[in-house]
Design a protein around this motif. Structure first.
Motif, PDB file in Angstrom:
ATOM      1  N   SER A 101       0.826  -1.123  -0.032  1.00 43.64           N
ATOM      2  CA  SER A 101      -0.139  -0.068   0.000  1.00 43.64           C
ATOM      3  C   SER A 101       1.034   1.179  -0.082  1.00 43.64           C
ATOM      4  O   SER A 101       0.698   2.072  -0.701  1.00 43.64           O
ATOM      5  N   THR A 102       1.910   1.331   0.740  1.00 47.41           N
ATOM      6  CA  THR A 102       2.853   2.483   0.734  1.00 47.41           C
ATOM      7  C   THR A 102       3.556   2.697  -0.520  1.00 47.41           C
ATOM      8  O   THR A 102       3.609   3.667  -1.086  1.00 47.41           O
ATOM      9  N   ARG A 103       3.908   1.473  -1.380  1.00 53.29           N
ATOM     10  CA  ARG A 103       4.482   1.499  -2.679  1.00 53.29           C
ATOM     11  C   ARG A 103       3.339   2.289  -3.763  1.00 53.29           C
ATOM     12  O   ARG A 103       3.813   2.999  -4.449  1.00 53.29           O
ATOM     13  N   LEU A 104       2.171   1.597  -3.668  1.00 54.48           N
ATOM     14  CA  LEU A 104       1.083   2.368  -4.498  1.00 54.48           C
ATOM     15  C   LEU A 104       0.942   3.469  -4.328  1.00 54.48           C
ATOM     16  O   LEU A 104       0.828   4.344  -5.266  1.00 54.48           O
ATOM     17  N   GLY A 105       0.562   3.984  -3.077  1.00 54.42           N
ATOM     18  CA  GLY A 105       0.776   5.432  -2.517  1.00 54.42           C
ATOM     19  C   GLY A 105       1.682   6.304  -3.453  1.00 54.42           C
ATOM     20  O   GLY A 105       1.413   7.304  -3.938  1.00 54.42           O
ATOM     21  N   ALA A 106       3.067   5.768  -2.905  1.00 53.49           N
ATOM     22  CA  ALA A 106       4.256   6.643  -3.567  1.00 53.49           C
ATOM     23  C   ALA A 106       4.178   6.560  -4.974  1.00 53.49           C
ATOM     24  O   ALA A 106       4.537   7.531  -5.614  1.00 53.49           O
ATOM     25  N   ALA A 107       3.770   5.582  -5.699  1.00 49.05           N
ATOM     26  CA  ALA A 107       3.965   5.558  -7.185  1.00 49.05           C
ATOM     27  C   ALA A 107       2.817   6.623  -7.682  1.00 49.05           C
ATOM     28  O   ALA A 107       2.836   7.246  -8.370  1.00 49.05           O
ATOM     29  N   TYR A 108       1.815   6.625  -7.060  1.00 53.23           N
ATOM     30  CA  TYR A 108       0.683   7.573  -7.535  1.00 53.23           C
ATOM     31  C   TYR A 108       0.974   9.074  -7.174  1.00 53.23           C
ATOM     32  O   TYR A 108       1.121   9.798  -8.187  1.00 53.23           O
ATOM     33  N   ASP A 109       1.607   9.094  -5.996  1.00 57.10           N
ATOM     34  CA  ASP A 109       2.075  10.690  -5.491  1.00 57.10           C
ATOM     35  C   ASP A 109       3.201  11.102  -6.625  1.00 57.10           C
ATOM     36  O   ASP A 109       3.248  12.084  -7.198  1.00 57.10           O
ATOM     37  N   SER A 110       4.119  10.134  -6.899  1.00 63.51           N
ATOM     38  CA  SER A 110       4.999  10.297  -8.049  1.00 63.51           C
ATOM     39  C   SER A 110       4.356  11.065  -9.298  1.00 63.51           C
ATOM     40  O   SER A 110       4.827  12.075  -9.792  1.00 63.51           O
TER      41      SER A 110
END
Length: 136
Positions: free
Chosen positions: A49-58
């Protein structure tokens, strides 16, 4: 239907976009934030979930940089994430399919619930679409 640009949204009554002078410092800031978020997204020690959120934020920060380069800024009006993403996709010429995958990532990232996380195969497709924005 082709992906819409800010002027299309404005013509339709959207309050999300405002014309603004190109600001290189802001663009640089969004790109740097995007780079750091991409590092978090690629860090396999982080939770899914952290990776998904970070990818989207990027991707969202890159979208803001793209829009700024075209003389637009986003307000906090309802729908600003999805409209910013669609407009940036339109400017850089990605397909409707890539936008749809990124929009699904947006929904999962902004819902902030593990229940939204896709099955592993779907996750890989969405991760590929997302990572294509910031991987060489």
């Amino acid at each position: 239907m082709p992906l819409r640009k800010p002027e299309d949204f404005v013509a339709g009554g959207s309050k999300v976009f405002r014309k603004a002078p190109v600001n290189l410092e802001s663009m640089r800031g969004w790109v740097l934030i995007s780079r750091d978020k991409a590092k978090d997204a690629l860090n396999q020690d982080n939770s899914t979930s952290t990776r998904l959120g970070a990818a989207y934020d990027s991707v969202l920060n890159l979208s803001l940089a793209v829009l700024s380069s075209r003389g637009w800024r986003c307000t906090a009006a309802d729908g600003h994430h999805v409209q910013a993403l669609e407009a940036a996709c339109s400017y850089i010429g990605v397909t409707q399919s890539v936008f749809d995958q990124m929009d699904a990532v947006r929904v999962c990232a902004t819902v902030n619930t593990m229940a939204c996380l896709p099955a592993k195969a779907t996750w890989r497709l969405r991760w590929h679409a997302c990572s294509a924005w910031f991987l060489p």
